[in-house]
Design a protein around this motif. Sequence first.
Motif, mmCIF file in Angstrom:
data_model
loop_
_atom_site.group_PDB
_atom_site.id
_atom_site.type_symbol
_atom_site.label_atom_id
_atom_site.label_comp_id
_atom_site.label_asym_id
_atom_site.label_seq_id
_atom_site.Cartn_x
_atom_site.Cartn_y
_atom_site.Cartn_z
ATOM 1 N N ILE A 178 0.850 -1.192 0.000
ATOM 2 C CA ILE A 178 0.000 0.000 0.000
ATOM 3 C C ILE A 178 0.882 1.236 0.000
ATOM 4 O O ILE A 178 1.662 1.449 0.940
ATOM 5 C CB ILE A 178 -0.933 0.023 1.234
ATOM 6 N N ASP A 179 0.749 2.050 -1.027
ATOM 7 C CA ASP A 179 1.487 3.317 -1.112
ATOM 8 C C ASP A 179 2.980 3.150 -0.826
ATOM 9 O O ASP A 179 3.589 3.937 -0.099
ATOM 10 C CB ASP A 179 0.895 4.354 -0.146
ATOM 11 N N GLY A 180 3.561 2.084 -1.376
ATOM 12 C CA GLY A 180 4.991 1.857 -1.199
ATOM 13 C C GLY A 180 5.383 1.251 0.140
ATOM 14 O O GLY A 180 6.566 1.091 0.425
ATOM 15 N N HIS A 181 4.410 0.917 0.950
ATOM 16 C CA HIS A 181 4.664 0.290 2.255
ATOM 17 C C HIS A 181 4.080 -1.119 2.241
ATOM 18 O O HIS A 181 3.107 -1.393 1.547
ATOM 19 C CB HIS A 181 4.020 1.093 3.382
ATOM 20 N N ARG A 182 4.658 -1.977 3.036
ATOM 21 C CA ARG A 182 4.206 -3.364 3.103
ATOM 22 C C ARG A 182 3.750 -3.699 4.512
ATOM 23 O O ARG A 182 4.529 -3.653 5.457
ATOM 24 C CB ARG A 182 5.343 -4.278 2.681
#
Length: 96
Positions: free
Chosen positions: A21-25
């Motif tokens: 999500i948005d470059g985060h895991r």
Amino acid sequence: MKNTPYTLRHDAAARRYFFEIDGHRAYIEYEERPGALALTHTIVPEELRGGGIAAALTQAVLEEVRTRGLRVVPECSYVVRYIERHPGWQEVVAKE
């Protein structure tokens, strides 16, 4: 999974199910057991906290485990509390 815009992904080498999500895991780590997966850690990056990501991820993982015909061993405190709050998931908990 029902009611989530996120896609559950599996990293078998790292033994994790995750949402990107948005470059985060956000992820749940597991250990394989005979006929079951022990869910050991739930990690949601600070940038994603407070939006229900952990609950959506836990539900998605429980659905995946059920679909695979496996059981869960809830070792992560978050997963334990989630199952306590959603007793319908008791059916996938491994019996000791």
